[in-house]
Design a protein around this motif. Structure first.
Motif, PDB file in Angstrom:
ATOM      1  N   LEU A  16     -36.614   1.068 -28.452  1.00 40.24           N
ATOM      2  CA  LEU A  16     -35.757   2.202 -29.518  1.00 40.24           C
ATOM      3  C   LEU A  16     -35.428   2.813 -29.239  1.00 40.24           C
TER       4      LEU A  16
ATOM      5  N   GLN B  17     -40.489   5.205 -32.754  1.00 39.53           N
ATOM      6  CA  GLN B  17     -40.156   6.633 -32.337  1.00 39.53           C
ATOM      7  C   GLN B  17     -41.177   7.236 -31.922  1.00 39.53           C
TER       8      GLN B  17
ATOM      9  N   LEU C 192     -34.760   5.078 -36.795  1.00 36.62           N
ATOM     10  CA  LEU C 192     -35.108   4.301 -35.601  1.00 36.62           C
ATOM     11  C   LEU C 192     -36.065   5.217 -34.604  1.00 36.62           C
TER      12      LEU C 192
END
Length: 257
Positions: free
Chosen positions: A106, A234, A230
């Motif tokens: 990621l 995480q 994104l």
């Protein structure tokens, strides 16, 4: 009487882009397993018909995939798939189920895809924008049916990369392969929590923000929306680690009590 010479291609870059696009499409078929290891490809003529291009374009695409170590031409036998791996060692497939690996992937994707979303917002054409939307709605269709959404999720991100009109963004995503979407049912990172309707509906809301920014031509907004999406992924994985540690601590307290 001598035959007329073939017409001169006044736009050679078009042929190059077509061959790159076909090579990228075939590469994704290899990575997804739609074309299996050891499988023989259709003939050049058949591929030319499938992609509606000349055999010359097909030969260029095949040559690129041979150079990448994905295909092998066998005299008198045809063209065969010999590998699904990237020629770049750091990007080779890894089926480790460690959350730390998902976090690393990621981190790379944030750097890559935030910029690809921004470029897609300003460089996309009508067909590419339609493909992004089709991938978005395919994710939603599968979600409503309770089916795995991983391939549609990957297609959404990949279609954004394609809309940059820079083939290297697509190549990096293809090289990451199944690790790109760690929440898919077929992924080693999958759990019941991340496969829940609620979890994936949240992903789709984040996808919508990205789609809206790209459709509006808002490069800064698209970059921010992709980064937020994104980064949130995480954080969701970090939360899983914290929950695991908390459960372990609870068990320790109970056993010592």
């Amino acid at each position: 009487m001598n035959p007329e010479p073939p017409p001169v291609d006044l736009n050679p870059s078009r042929k190059q882009k077509l061959s790159e696009r076909i090579a990228s499409s075939l590469r994704q078929d290899f990575l997804s397993g739609q074309i299996a290891l050891g499988q023989k490809l259709p003939t050049e003529t058949q591929l030319a018909g499938t992609f509606d291009v000349s055999r010359t374009v097909i030969r260029e695409a095949i040559a690129a995939l041979v150079a990448d170590g994905l295909l092998e031409t066998r005299q008198g036998a045809g063209i065969f798939v010999i590998g699904h791996q990237s020629s770049v060692p750091i990007l080779r497939q890894d089926r480790s189920g460690n959350i730390s690996h998902a976090l690393n992937v990621l981190e790379v994707r944030i750097a890559l895809e935030a910029e690809s979303a921004a470029l897609a917002a300003t460089r996309r054409n009508a067909s590419q924008e339609a493909q992004i939307q089709e991938s978005f709605f395919e994710f939603d269709r599968l979600l409503q049916l309770g089916k795995p959404t991983g391939q549609a999720d990957f297609a959404f991100h990949r279609s954004i990369a394609e809309a940059t009109n820079n083939p290297f963004y697509v190549e990096v995503l293809d090289a990451l392969g199944e690790r790109t979407i760690p929440c898919d049912v077929n992924s080693p990172y999958a759990t019941e929590d991340v496969l829940s309707f609620h979890y994936q509906a949240g992903l789709q809301r984040e996808h919508l923000a990205i789609l809206n920014a790209i459709s509006a031509g808002d490069d800064a907004g698209a970059r921010a929306a992709m980064r937020a999406h994104l980064s949130a992924s995480q954080e969701r994985y970090r939360e899983r680690l914290r929950d695991r540690r908390a459960r372990y601590q609870s068990d320790v307290n109970k056993s010592s009590g």
